[in-house]
Motif scaffolding. Structure first.
Motif, PDB file in Angstrom:
ATOM      1  N   GLN A   1       0.816  -1.210   0.000  1.00  0.00           N
ATOM      2  CA  GLN A   1       0.000   0.000   0.000  1.00  0.00           C
ATOM      3  C   GLN A   1       0.854   1.266   0.000  1.00  0.00           C
ATOM      4  O   GLN A   1       0.425   2.318  -0.484  1.00  0.00           O
ATOM      5  N   THR A   2       2.050   1.173   0.541  1.00  0.00           N
ATOM      6  CA  THR A   2       2.961   2.327   0.567  1.00  0.00           C
ATOM      7  C   THR A   2       4.258   1.967  -0.159  1.00  0.00           C
ATOM      8  O   THR A   2       5.365   2.171   0.336  1.00  0.00           O
ATOM      9  N   LEU A   3       4.069   1.458  -1.321  1.00  0.00           N
ATOM     10  CA  LEU A   3       5.170   0.967  -2.156  1.00  0.00           C
ATOM     11  C   LEU A   3       6.238   2.024  -2.391  1.00  0.00           C
ATOM     12  O   LEU A   3       7.437   1.745  -2.381  1.00  0.00           O
ATOM     13  N   LEU A   4       5.810   3.268  -2.579  1.00  0.00           N
ATOM     14  CA  LEU A   4       6.765   4.329  -2.925  1.00  0.00           C
ATOM     15  C   LEU A   4       7.565   4.808  -1.729  1.00  0.00           C
ATOM     16  O   LEU A   4       8.595   5.459  -1.897  1.00  0.00           O
ATOM     17  N   VAL A   5       7.109   4.496  -0.521  1.00  0.00           N
ATOM     18  CA  VAL A   5       7.853   4.910   0.669  1.00  0.00           C
ATOM     19  C   VAL A   5       9.206   4.217   0.715  1.00  0.00           C
ATOM     20  O   VAL A   5      10.233   4.834   1.023  1.00  0.00           O
ATOM     21  N   GLY A   6       9.221   2.923   0.404  1.00  0.00           N
ATOM     22  CA  GLY A   6      10.497   2.211   0.374  1.00  0.00           C
ATOM     23  C   GLY A   6      11.460   2.830  -0.615  1.00  0.00           C
ATOM     24  O   GLY A   6      12.667   2.912  -0.367  1.00  0.00           O
ATOM     25  N   GLU A   7      10.934   3.288  -1.739  1.00  0.00           N
ATOM     26  CA  GLU A   7      11.795   3.927  -2.741  1.00  0.00           C
ATOM     27  C   GLU A   7      12.311   5.273  -2.255  1.00  0.00           C
ATOM     28  O   GLU A   7      13.426   5.679  -2.600  1.00  0.00           O
ATOM     29  N   ARG A   8      11.523   5.979  -1.462  1.00  0.00           N
ATOM     30  CA  ARG A   8      12.007   7.226  -0.860  1.00  0.00           C
ATOM     31  C   ARG A   8      13.167   6.949   0.106  1.00  0.00           C
ATOM     32  O   ARG A   8      14.149   7.678   0.146  1.00  0.00           O
ATOM     33  N   PHE A   9      13.039   5.892   0.882  1.00  0.00           N
ATOM     34  CA  PHE A   9      14.133   5.502   1.771  1.00  0.00           C
ATOM     35  C   PHE A   9      15.394   5.200   0.955  1.00  0.00           C
ATOM     36  O   PHE A   9      16.499   5.612   1.312  1.00  0.00           O
TER      37      PHE A   9
END
Length: 463
Positions: A161-169
């Protein structure tokens, strides 16, 4: 057929992001790179690690203007509150960086003639973080930054659901110049995650999620002897004593129940009020709840966004319906919230009275903008009801008597006791729970103990 993970936005029901899951070769390469990078990273002194981690935090904060609307699209939190998560992210990260040197310092026993003795804190190796969607930056940073500061490599698997958060990290790690392979975000499905754990490819797993998810983690790790930290469900209670500041209690408990659409592990889900204050408390609670605006989270005026999925909203509505059938009374007319629609994630807040502990609303986790309120006769009844739960993350006491708060807090089966506040996490204190809420701890000096192993040195210096 290629396996993908998808984020379906609760805002409009469309696919907001999707990624192919990592292939077996990519996973093997990532784990190998993490091992290689960690061997050198662990040799850096803490001051140098701190400079890298501080740069990592700075890089994340620099993306704030992109992150806030992105969060709203992914999990529905109104943009007026999005920056608050990044403030919490910074507070926790900076605190854990600041205390690292002290927390990781060798333990020195009493001097002994002819011997030098100490207990070192050594990094575990590779730490895997399996993070949830509801507070995707806050929950992940609880482990990511202290794990790095302790000398570990980190693999992050974020919720679909927050797939893009990992990419921000990942982007923040790259901008900060962290060594290649030291921090890696991987798009994984559940089966892949389980295989990594079962294959003992990592040395510690910190998971935040459901009780069912925690059991799956335990099953995968069975027999591996790797460390496992679990922050699972919650049904956090509040008790408003007869001497409470009524206005303070109402204002903060309404926020504690409905912020983030009630989708908080330490959100308030049940409230016990001394019968002398009960009528006035309920009236104030209802009046304040009616001021909320349920709507599009991309609208600055919205104070209550959609829940993460229509199914979650339907579950919460079902709890309310069941309670009403059992004799309870729902006090909020959903018609006051025109965006409320059955079959969608948009759900009006609800307050239920005349409840009891035979109702699922008062015993089972709701994770929704619903709250049950009961009148109680005294402290003993309140404590008994607060403890009558399979969960134990936080509990809040609303009183002007600090001695009473400490006394009652000692009787509560919970990880954190609050007085005159709720739904907050202080990074100087251990974040932990009891019963089905999980095991282990993050943050504070104690959090570093779960990310290191003790190693004793016993050196005979004279003969």
């Amino acid at each position: 057929m290629t396996d993908v993970v998808r984020c379906v936005s609760p805002v409009d029901g469309r696919i907001y992001a999707e990624r192919e899951v990592a292939g077996d070769a990519a996973i093997t390469a990532a784990l190998s790179a993490a091992r290689d990078a960690q061997r050198d990273w662990r040799r850096l002194d803490i001051a140098r690690r701190a400079r890298f981690c501080s740069a990592f935090v700075d890089a994340m904060l620099a993306m704030r203007d992109e992150i806030v609307p992105e969060l709203a699209w992914q999990m529905g939190r109104p943009i007026r509150y999005g920056a608050g998560e990044l403030r919490g992210f910074e507070e926790r990260a900076r605190h854990m960086i600041e205390i690292a040197a002290s927390a990781l310092a060798p333990l020195q026993p009493e001097p002994k003639v002819k011997f030098e003795r100490w207990i070192a804190r050594e990094p575990l190796g590779v730490v895997m973080v399996v993070a949830p969607w509801n507070y995707p930056y806050l929950t992940a940073v609880n482990t990511v930054v202290p794990a790095l500061m302790a000398g570990n490599a980190v693999i992050l698997k974020h919720a679909a659901q927050t797939l893009l958060v990992g990419e921000r990290f990942q982007k923040a790690a790259e901008v900060a110049g962290l060594p290649a392979g030291l921090f890696q975000n991987l798009a994984l499905n559940h089966a892949q995650t389980a295989r990594i754990i079962a294959g003992r490819k990592v040395d510690q797993v910190n998971f935040t999620g459901s009780v069912a998810g925690g059991k799956a983690m335990e099953a995968a790790s069975s027999g591996t002897f790797i460390g496992l930290g679990l922050e699972l469900g919650g049904k956090d209670p509040a008790y408003v004593r007869a001497d409470a500041d009524l206005a303070l209690a109402v204002e903060n408990l309404v926020d504690g129940a409905f912020f983030n659409s009630g989708q908080s592990c330490c959100g308030i889900e049940r409230i016990y009020v001394h019968r002398d204050l009960y009528p006035e408390f309920v009236d104030g609670f209802v009046a304040l709840t009616k001021t909320y605006l349920l709507g599009d989270p991309l609208d600055e005026t919205t104070t209550l966004g959609p829940m993460v999925k229509a199914e979650a909203a339907e579950f919460a509505r079902g709890q309310v319906i069941e309670a009403v059938r059992g004799g309870a009374k729902a006090l909020i007319d959903s018609g006051l919230f025109p965006r409320d629609r059955i079959g969608t994630p948009y759900m009006a807040p609800q307050i239920v009275v005349d409840v009891n502990h035979q109702m699922g609303l008062m015993r089972d986790e709701s994770f929704a903008p619903t709250v049950g309120i009961m009148a109680v006769a005294d402290d003993d009844e309140a404590v008994a009801l607060m403890n009558d739960s399979p969960y134990g993350l936080t509990a809040s006491l609303w009183t002007q008597d600090q001695e009473a708060a400490a006394r009652l807090g000692a009787e509560l089966e919970t990880g954190t006791v609050f007085m005159n506040r709720c739904d907050y996490l202080d990074p100087a204190l251990a974040w932990t729970g009891v019963k089905d809420t999980g095991r282990g701890a993050t943050l504070s000096r104690i959090g570093y103990e779960t990310l290191t192993r003790p190693k004793s040195f016993h050196l005979r210096t004279a003969f």
